[in-house]
Design an enzyme around this catalytic site. Structure first.
Site, PDB file in Angstrom:
ATOM      1  CB  THR A  44      29.972  96.663 -79.565  1.00 31.49           C
ATOM      2  OG1 THR A  44      29.822  98.098 -79.562  1.00 31.49           O
ATOM      3  CG2 THR A  44      28.593  96.018 -79.603  1.00 31.49           C
ATOM      4  CD  GLU A  52      26.463  93.634 -81.864  1.00 32.99           C
ATOM      5  OE1 GLU A  52      26.719  94.781 -82.250  1.00 32.99           O
ATOM      6  OE2 GLU A  52      27.331  92.728 -81.852  1.00 32.99           O
ATOM      7  CD1 TRP A  97      31.963  95.476-105.202  1.00 36.71           C
ATOM      8  CD2 TRP A  97      32.823  96.551-103.455  1.00 36.71           C
ATOM      9  NE1 TRP A  97      31.077  96.464-104.860  1.00 36.71           N
ATOM     10  CE2 TRP A  97      31.585  97.147-103.773  1.00 36.71           C
ATOM     11  CE3 TRP A  97      33.553  97.078-102.389  1.00 36.71           C
ATOM     12  CZ2 TRP A  97      31.064  98.218-103.070  1.00 36.71           C
ATOM     13  CZ3 TRP A  97      33.028  98.145-101.682  1.00 36.71           C
ATOM     14  CH2 TRP A  97      31.801  98.701-102.019  1.00 36.71           C
TER      15      TRP A  97
END
Length: 531
Positions: free
Chosen positions: A182, A322, A435
């Site tokens: 990664t 992944e 948020w």
């Protein structure tokens, strides 16, 4: 009752046999320092088969790891095909890594032999005494070889010295085929280990019309590097499809790629958005092009408009290292209304055949697919990992939930199974207890005609905890000031979302795989100078 089907293991031998039996007349074209090299899938298959003898001669045991440090060329494709079929594991090392990162990956993977392009030997020369491998083999691509590696064996000579090239199965479907790491934007890179079975099934899925849609009629330009999730698996896919493959080597500039497209009559190309931004601005006609395969980062509205003006269909993919990396695909024709719900930049399409997705809330509860409820996207499937390479990595506990991979993406899923990405969990901005979506702010800013590229990050704030800040790359000939962009945004997002500051930059910092490096941007925009 058992079936009466033939027992043919799904290993990469299936791909290699395809090259040998039906790829004899299908071209593979490489751009190298020595000029254009033309070969065929059949010849690649022959040389890939010979790699068993090469690795035997180098003393690499069954299951041993073999590293590559190379650009996208036919030799690199041979290694990605031949090493796994020889019963070993191939590990493509990102050529843009730092010295410490290169050494870490070689040690962590347990690599025994390293194959390196001649044109990259200068890059490794100072590391030669520290390379944790038993042997280095040079791939002669026409560039000078650094004197440090003057005595290293040459790849072509080793391959041609192997007399017997019969394909003998060496691997089982669940054996490891390759290792990819990664990008490590939030810590040390993590090793992802793919099985033969996962590679084959992933590549078969990529041939479907609702995915990458690669067919024998295509000429595929693969700009995405082999060291980045095996070029999205497209080398295997094009081999299975018997599609002509064009490999650009080290030059990923728009001018070079446009010349390749015209010279080789490319019909479909695969690259991250930053590459396409450069390419669509070239003066070349590129009449043969039909489709764009794009992933790795969100595309901007200006890029989608430019691609539509070219008359190219846009295949917008979402995925992760992944998952090798295909997860979903949104196929957008050039006449799609980008202001309609179906054309929303945030929509990344339905799961690829073989992939399952679900939304999970903070308490682990599975959430509905109603197009409104936001949760973390989780995924499972035959090409999704169940653990990382290092058994002591804490991510093996934190990134998996009831057998599902936690993607780190916040999303909603519509009733028709279309996935819409809201933000990355680590990128969402918490300001005053509320948020703010960095992705939504990026998309709103990217709608301004003067913005070519943009990235939004959170910066510390004494009063609100965090506030958004934006880095903007201006479109050619335009340079909107911060005040103009704030006014533009005020009509599109809540006022309390407006960035604390907007900074113009010549280029966004990028990770080694071409994504905006938000870690670097946070450090830059959070510094006292804020410049």
């Amino acid at each position: 009752m058992k079936s009466l089907m033939q027992d043919v293991p799904l290993t990469l031998d299936v791909v290699l046999r395809r090259c040998l039996e039906t790829g004899v007349g299908v071209e593979v074209v490489s751009a190298t320092p020595a000029g254009t090299v033309r070969t065929t899938w059949g010849e690649i298959g022959r040389r890939a088969t010979a790699l068993t003898g090469v690795l035997d001669g180098l003393g690499v045991p069954a299951g041993g790891r073999v590293a590559t440090f190379a650009w996208n060329t036919h030799r690199h494709v041979e290694l990605f095909l031949g090493v796994p079929c020889a019963g070993r594991v191939v590990h493509g090392v990102n050529v843009r890594l730092t010295d410490d990162e290169i050494l870490y990956q070689l040690r962590n993977a347990g690599d025994e032999v390293l194959f390196v392009d001649a044109s990259l030997t200068d890059r490794l020369a100072e590391l030669a005494d520290r390379l944790p491998v038993r042997a280095v083999v040079v791939l002669d691509d026409g560039a000078p070889v650094n004197p440090v590696f003057a005595d290293a064996p040459r790849y072509d000579a080793l391959v041609e010295a192997v007399r017997e090239t019969e394909l003998v199965p060496r691997a089982k479907p669940d054996d490891a085929a390759w290792i990819c790491y990664t990008s490590g934007t939030t810590g040390m890179p993590k090793g992802v280990v793919s099985s033969h079975l996962a590679c084959v099934v992933h590549s078969l899925s990529s041939m479907t019309v609702d995915s990458h849609a690669v067919s024998r009629e295509d000429v595929l330009l693969t700009v995405t590097p082999l060291f980045h999730v095996n070029a999205w698996g497209l080398a295997y896919t094009s081999a299975l499809a018997n599609a002509k493959l064009v490999l650009p080597g080290r030059d990923a500039s728009g001018a070079h790629l446009a010349e390749l497209i015209e010279a080789e009559h490319v019909t479909v190309g695969a690259a991250v958005p930053t590459v396409w931004v450069d390419l669509v601005g070239q003066p070349h006609r590129m009449d043969s092009m039909r489709r764009v395969l794009c992933g790795g980062a969100p595309a901007t509205r200006s890029l989608l408009d430019a691609i539509a003006r070219r008359g190219w269909a846009f295949h917008k993919g979402w995925g992760m290292t992944e998952m090798l990396p295909s997860g979903t695909m949104q196929v957008q024709p050039p006449d799609l209304d980008l202001d309609s719900p179906a054309g929303a930049i945030t929509r990344v399409g339905k799961p690829s055949a073989g992939v399952r997705v679900r939304l999970v809330g903070p308490d682990g509860q599975v959430l509905p697919w109603d197009g409104r409820t936001t949760g973390e996207l989780e995924t499972s499937g035959p090409w999704v990992i169940r653990a990382y390479l290092d058994p002591d990595d804490d991510s093996n506990d934190t990134r998996f939930h009831d057998g599902w991979l936690r993607t780190g993406d916040l999303a909603v899923i519509h009733p028709d199974a279309t996935v819409e990405i809201v933000d990355r969990v680590k990128d969402v901005i918490k300001s005053g207890g509320e948020w703010i979506s960095s992705l939504a702010l990026e998309q709103a800013l990217a709608a301004h005609p003067g913005v070519a590229e943009v990235a939004v990050v959170a910066i510390p704030d004494d009063k609100w905890g965090e506030r958004p800040a934006a880095a903007v790359v201006a479109a050619d000939g335009l340079a909107p000031c911060a005040e103009e962009l704030v006014k533009f945004l005020a009509e599109r997002v809540p006022r309390w979302w407006l960035p604390e500051r907007i900074v113009q930059v010549d280029a966004l910092p990028l990770t080694t795989i071409g994504k905006p490096d938000k870690k670097a941007l946070r450090a830059r925009l959070s510094s006292p100078s804020r410049s």
